[in-house]
Design an enzyme around this catalytic site. Structure first.
Site, PDB file in Angstrom:
ATOM      1  N   LYS A 215       2.364  -3.346   7.021  1.00 14.22           N
ATOM      2  CA  LYS A 215       2.278  -3.222   6.201  1.00 14.22           C
ATOM      3  C   LYS A 215       3.890  -3.190   5.534  1.00 14.22           C
ATOM      4  CE  LYS A 215      -0.011  -4.676   2.979  1.00 14.22           C
ATOM      5  NZ  LYS A 215      -0.451  -5.558   2.576  1.00 14.22           N
TER       6      LYS A 215
ATOM      7  N   THR B 104       0.791  -0.702  -0.239  1.00  9.34           N
ATOM      8  CA  THR B 104       0.166   0.071   0.114  1.00  9.34           C
ATOM      9  C   THR B 104       0.886   1.362  -0.071  1.00  9.34           C
ATOM     10  OG1 THR B 104      -1.433   1.176   1.590  1.00  9.34           O
ATOM     11  CG2 THR B 104      -0.225  -0.486   2.732  1.00  9.34           C
ATOM     12  N   ASP B 105       0.468   2.051  -0.544  1.00  8.96           N
ATOM     13  CA  ASP B 105       0.910   3.472  -0.582  1.00  8.96           C
ATOM     14  C   ASP B 105       0.849   3.858   0.802  1.00  8.96           C
ATOM     15  OD1 ASP B 105      -1.576   4.592  -0.077  1.00  8.96           O
ATOM     16  OD2 ASP B 105      -1.648   5.776  -1.919  1.00  8.96           O
ATOM     17  N   GLU B 106      -0.064   3.461   1.518  1.00  7.03           N
ATOM     18  CA  GLU B 106       0.730   4.268   2.965  1.00  7.03           C
ATOM     19  C   GLU B 106       1.901   4.128   4.144  1.00  7.03           C
ATOM     20  OE1 GLU B 106      -2.970   3.057   5.529  1.00  7.03           O
ATOM     21  OE2 GLU B 106      -4.493   3.469   3.943  1.00  7.03           O
TER      22      GLU B 106
ATOM     23  N   TYR C 156      -1.938  -1.135  11.195  1.00  8.03           N
ATOM     24  CA  TYR C 156      -2.511  -1.647   9.901  1.00  8.03           C
ATOM     25  C   TYR C 156      -0.987  -0.852   8.872  1.00  8.03           C
ATOM     26  CZ  TYR C 156      -2.898  -1.866   5.085  1.00  8.03           C
ATOM     27  OH  TYR C 156      -3.335  -2.131   3.283  1.00  8.03           O
TER      28      TYR C 156
HETATM   29  P1  NAD Z   1      -9.833  -7.252   2.273  1.00  6.56           P
HETATM   30  O1  NAD Z   1      -9.648  -6.425   4.088  1.00  6.56           O
HETATM   31  O2  NAD Z   1     -11.198  -7.165   1.244  1.00  6.56           O
HETATM   32  O3  NAD Z   1      -9.297  -8.991   1.768  1.00  6.56           O
HETATM   33  C1  NAD Z   1      -8.960  -9.307   2.643  1.00  6.56           C
HETATM   34  C2  NAD Z   1      -8.383 -11.281   2.399  1.00  6.56           C
HETATM   35  O4  NAD Z   1      -7.896 -11.826   3.345  1.00  6.56           O
HETATM   36  C3  NAD Z   1     -10.011 -11.738   2.940  1.00  6.56           C
HETATM   37  O5  NAD Z   1     -10.288 -12.567   2.211  1.00  6.56           O
HETATM   38  C4  NAD Z   1      -9.293 -12.091   4.129  1.00  6.56           C
HETATM   39  O6  NAD Z   1     -10.250 -13.633   4.464  1.00  6.56           O
HETATM   40  C5  NAD Z   1      -7.775 -12.830   3.672  1.00  6.56           C
HETATM   41  N1  NAD Z   1      -7.053 -12.860   4.979  1.00  6.56           N
HETATM   42  C6  NAD Z   1      -6.674 -12.287   5.660  1.00  6.56           C
HETATM   43  N2  NAD Z   1      -6.014 -12.997   6.746  1.00  6.56           N
HETATM   44  C7  NAD Z   1      -5.457 -14.078   6.029  1.00  6.56           C
HETATM   45  C8  NAD Z   1      -5.055 -15.731   6.871  1.00  6.56           C
HETATM   46  N3  NAD Z   1      -4.686 -14.879   7.780  1.00  6.56           N
HETATM   47  N4  NAD Z   1      -4.374 -16.276   5.903  1.00  6.56           N
HETATM   48  C9  NAD Z   1      -4.958 -16.872   4.366  1.00  6.56           C
HETATM   49  N5  NAD Z   1      -6.344 -15.283   4.166  1.00  6.56           N
HETATM   50  C10 NAD Z   1      -6.524 -14.574   5.110  1.00  6.56           C
HETATM   51  O7  NAD Z   1      -8.516  -6.273   1.989  1.00  6.56           O
HETATM   52  P2  NAD Z   1      -7.963  -5.428   0.413  1.00  6.56           P
HETATM   53  O8  NAD Z   1      -8.615  -4.268   0.691  1.00  6.56           O
HETATM   54  O9  NAD Z   1      -8.734  -7.074  -0.669  1.00  6.56           O
HETATM   55  O10 NAD Z   1      -6.731  -5.275   0.287  1.00  6.56           O
HETATM   56  C11 NAD Z   1      -5.886  -6.430  -0.302  1.00  6.56           C
HETATM   57  C12 NAD Z   1      -4.204  -6.569  -0.376  1.00  6.56           C
HETATM   58  O11 NAD Z   1      -4.261  -5.191  -0.861  1.00  6.56           O
HETATM   59  C13 NAD Z   1      -3.775  -6.235   1.066  1.00  6.56           C
HETATM   60  O12 NAD Z   1      -3.048  -6.796   1.571  1.00  6.56           O
HETATM   61  C14 NAD Z   1      -3.887  -4.602   1.272  1.00  6.56           C
HETATM   62  O13 NAD Z   1      -3.160  -4.322   2.403  1.00  6.56           O
HETATM   63  C15 NAD Z   1      -3.422  -4.580  -0.281  1.00  6.56           C
HETATM   64  N6  NAD Z   1      -3.980  -3.024  -0.439  1.00  6.56           N
HETATM   65  C16 NAD Z   1      -4.700  -2.309  -0.269  1.00  6.56           C
HETATM   66  C17 NAD Z   1      -5.560  -1.292  -0.922  1.00  6.56           C
HETATM   67  C18 NAD Z   1      -7.121  -0.903  -0.466  1.00  6.56           C
HETATM   68  O14 NAD Z   1      -7.500   0.265  -1.131  1.00  6.56           O
HETATM   69  N7  NAD Z   1      -7.876  -1.676  -0.645  1.00  6.56           N
HETATM   70  C19 NAD Z   1      -5.114  -0.146  -1.657  1.00  6.56           C
HETATM   71  C20 NAD Z   1      -3.285  -0.415  -1.574  1.00  6.56           C
HETATM   72  C21 NAD Z   1      -2.993  -2.340  -0.893  1.00  6.56           C
HETATM   73  O1  DAU Z   2      -4.159   3.823   0.452  1.00  4.48           O
HETATM   74  C1  DAU Z   2      -4.454   2.762   0.774  1.00  4.48           C
HETATM   75  C2  DAU Z   2      -5.162   2.063   1.817  1.00  4.48           C
HETATM   76  O2  DAU Z   2      -6.441   2.367   1.214  1.00  4.48           O
HETATM   77  C3  DAU Z   2      -5.253   0.700   1.568  1.00  4.48           C
HETATM   78  O3  DAU Z   2      -3.649   0.158   2.411  1.00  4.48           O
HETATM   79  C4  DAU Z   2      -6.162  -0.254   2.613  1.00  4.48           C
HETATM   80  O4  DAU Z   2      -6.308  -1.154   2.808  1.00  4.48           O
HETATM   81  C5  DAU Z   2      -7.598   0.281   2.373  1.00  4.48           C
HETATM   82  O5  DAU Z   2      -8.680   0.688   3.579  1.00  4.48           O
HETATM   83  C6  DAU Z   2      -7.256   1.908   2.030  1.00  4.48           C
HETATM   84  O6  DAU Z   2      -7.273   3.399   3.757  1.00  4.48           O
HETATM   85  P1  DAU Z   2      -8.198   4.255   3.785  1.00  4.48           P
HETATM   86  O7  DAU Z   2      -7.839   4.290   5.377  1.00  4.48           O
HETATM   87  O8  DAU Z   2      -7.396   4.984   3.291  1.00  4.48           O
HETATM   88  O9  DAU Z   2      -9.513   4.000   3.345  1.00  4.48           O
HETATM   89  P2  DAU Z   2     -10.588   3.797   4.007  1.00  4.48           P
HETATM   90  O10 DAU Z   2     -12.029   3.524   2.197  1.00  4.48           O
HETATM   91  O11 DAU Z   2     -10.764   3.695   6.005  1.00  4.48           O
HETATM   92  O12 DAU Z   2     -10.810   5.689   4.167  1.00  4.48           O
HETATM   93  C7  DAU Z   2     -10.573   6.324   3.537  1.00  4.48           C
HETATM   94  C8  DAU Z   2     -10.877   7.435   3.737  1.00  4.48           C
HETATM   95  O13 DAU Z   2     -12.000   7.679   3.684  1.00  4.48           O
HETATM   96  C9  DAU Z   2      -9.936   8.246   4.755  1.00  4.48           C
HETATM   97  O14 DAU Z   2      -9.326   9.314   4.668  1.00  4.48           O
HETATM   98  C10 DAU Z   2     -11.166   8.075   6.140  1.00  4.48           C
HETATM   99  C11 DAU Z   2     -12.469   8.336   5.474  1.00  4.48           C
HETATM  100  N1  DAU Z   2     -13.540   7.823   6.128  1.00  4.48           N
HETATM  101  C12 DAU Z   2     -13.264   6.270   5.619  1.00  4.48           C
HETATM  102  C13 DAU Z   2     -14.868   6.067   6.615  1.00  4.48           C
HETATM  103  C14 DAU Z   2     -14.855   4.505   6.760  1.00  4.48           C
HETATM  104  C15 DAU Z   2     -14.400   8.967   6.063  1.00  4.48           C
HETATM  105  O15 DAU Z   2     -14.605   9.857   6.537  1.00  4.48           O
HETATM  106  N2  DAU Z   2     -15.767   7.892   7.171  1.00  4.48           N
HETATM  107  C16 DAU Z   2     -16.385   6.442   6.855  1.00  4.48           C
HETATM  108  O16 DAU Z   2     -16.847   6.157   7.038  1.00  4.48           O
END
Ligand code: NAD
Ligand code: DAU
Length: 331
Positions: free
Chosen positions: A151, A120-122, A147
């Site tokens: 990562k 992630t960019d975080e 989190y």
């Molecule tokens: P998500 O929470 O929707 O899905 C995570 C999946 O991993 C689920 O299916 C869960 O059951 C599985 N899982 C969790 N723990 C596990 C374990 N111990 N063993 C096997 N499976 C397990 O997450 P997401 O948003 O799809 O993110 C997927 C990946 O992408 C992560 O590595 C996250 O850090 C990365 N990422 C997410 C975002 C975003 O915007 N959501 C952006 C950049 C990177």
């Molecule tokens: O940048 C990549 C990341 O993006 C991933 O690594 C994470 O897995 C993914 O969850 C996401 O992280 P954020 O914390 O940015 O996403 P989230 O959807 O939780 O929140 C997005 C923005 O919206 C953040 O600034 C918090 C805000 N927010 C979130 C929720 C749930 C609100 O204002 N209201 C809300 O109800």
């Protein structure tokens, strides 16, 4: 290729599996623990001769070893992914993101298998709103939350296993994804499903925080390009120039759903809330020729709203528990 995809029943992992089935001949085995975030329904309809499913944990070294022995390459999505959950209870983040990644790396080393690590960019921390710099693969790590720190730890483990043991790995750090199959705890699906349920959307703090939005399908095409053509040991940042502040996104969701643009509530802010993320994806574009297909955020958001309207059976079972969690935390 026989691909092993960890976390393939989650949001981005399941989008990747759909993408691989549609655009390649690869066979996919999904390894997923089906935590609260995993959903087998996200893989429904995929052909059984292209996709198989193993219910298991990435910290289970014996199972991981067995599955690595049957694969040609591994794409590692499995993680605890939600910042708010990591503030409430960090422990599962250490177990899955750190120990889980370590377990995969040890298996990759034993089997000399190609691994792509999803991050992630975080890990880079946050930027000021007016900072002209964007994140690149040389930006120093500076994570803010439990989190993002786990990562960051997982990324550093991958780099160390590349350098010390010659593991054939690549890494990618992507910005905020949106699209189908995203859990209702996350910002965009939470607000869309709130409006469907006649609950007012909730904006943390003043809503000026900026996220750099990319459609999950564009993330998938980038990962496939890195897996197929990326240089071993390299880190690629994935982003689609999609910076928007949260207030703008909430107002757009309300407008697209036929509501007044100001029909939302401000709620308490997230502790340690990162202000802004912004990705410079020049390396990925120049080196691998990748370009995003979802340039129009408003059109991608409208399609995502339609998906949640048409798939209530997919998200409804998680909605009440998610809102109860937020209510307890003042969000
Ligand atoms: P998500 O929470 O929707 O899905 C995570 C999946 O991993 C689920 O299916 C869960 O059951 C599985 N899982 C969790 N723990 C596990 C374990 N111990 N063993 C096997 N499976 C397990 O997450 P997401 O948003 O799809 O993110 C997927 C990946 O992408 C992560 O590595 C996250 O850090 C990365 N990422 C997410 C975002 C975003 O915007 N959501 C952006 C950049 C990177
Ligand atoms: O940048 C990549 C990341 O993006 C991933 O690594 C994470 O897995 C993914 O969850 C996401 O992280 P954020 O914390 O940015 O996403 P989230 O959807 O939780 O929140 C997005 C923005 O919206 C953040 O600034 C918090 C805000 N927010 C979130 C929720 C749930 C609100 O204002 N209201 C809300 O109800």
């Amino acid at each position: 290729m026989r691909l092993l995809v960890t976390g393939g029943a989650g949001f981005i992992g399941s989008n990747f599996v759909h993408h691989v089935v549609a655009h390649t001949d690869h066979h996919v085995t999904v390894l997923d623990a089906l935590t609260y975030a995993g959903n087998r329904a996200s893989l429904a309809g995929l052909p059984a001769d292209r996709v198989s499913f193993v219910h298991g944990n990435i910290t289970d070294a014996e199972l991981v070893d067995d599955l690595f022995g049957q694969a040609d390459a591994v794409v590692h999505y499995a993680a605890e992914s939600h910042n708010d959950n990591s503030l409430a209870d960090p422990r599962p983040f250490l177990d899955t993101n750190v120990i889980g990644t370590y377990t995969l790396l040890e298996a990759a080393r034993r089997h000399d298998i190609r691994l792509h690590h999803i991050s992630t960019d975080e890990v880079y921390g946050d930027l000021e709103l007016d900072d002209p710099q964007r994140f690149t693969d040389t930006t120093p790590y500076n994570p803010s939350s439990p989190y993002s720190s786990t990562k960051a730890a997982s990324d550093l483990l991958v780099r160390a296993w590349v350098r010390s043991f010659g593991v054939r790995a690549t890494l990618s750090n992507c910005s905020n994804n949106y699209g189908p199959y995203q859990h209702v705890e996350k910002f965009i699906p939470r607000q869309i499903t709130n409006v469907i349920r006649s609950i007012r959307p909730k904006l943390y703090g003043a809503g000026l925080n900026v996220r750099d939005w990319i459609h999950a399908d564009d993330h998938s095409s980038a990962v496939l390009a890195i897996l197929e053509r990326g240089r071993l040991g390299e880190t690629y940042l994935i982003g689609a120039d999609g910076e928007k502040d949260n207030k703008t996104v909430v107002e757009l969701i309300l407008t697209l759903m036929g509501q007044d643009a100001d029909a939302y509530d401000h709620v308490s802010d997230r502790a340690g809330h990162d202000l802004r993320y912004a990705i410079d994806s020049t390396k990925l574009r120049d080196e691998l020729g990748w370009t995003p297909q979802y340039g129009d955020f408003e059109a991608g958001l409208a399609a995502t709203i339609d998906w949640y309207r048409n798939n209530e059976a997919w998200w409804a079972p998680a909605k009440d528990a998610t809102e109860a969690f937020y209510a307890k935390r003042g969000h």
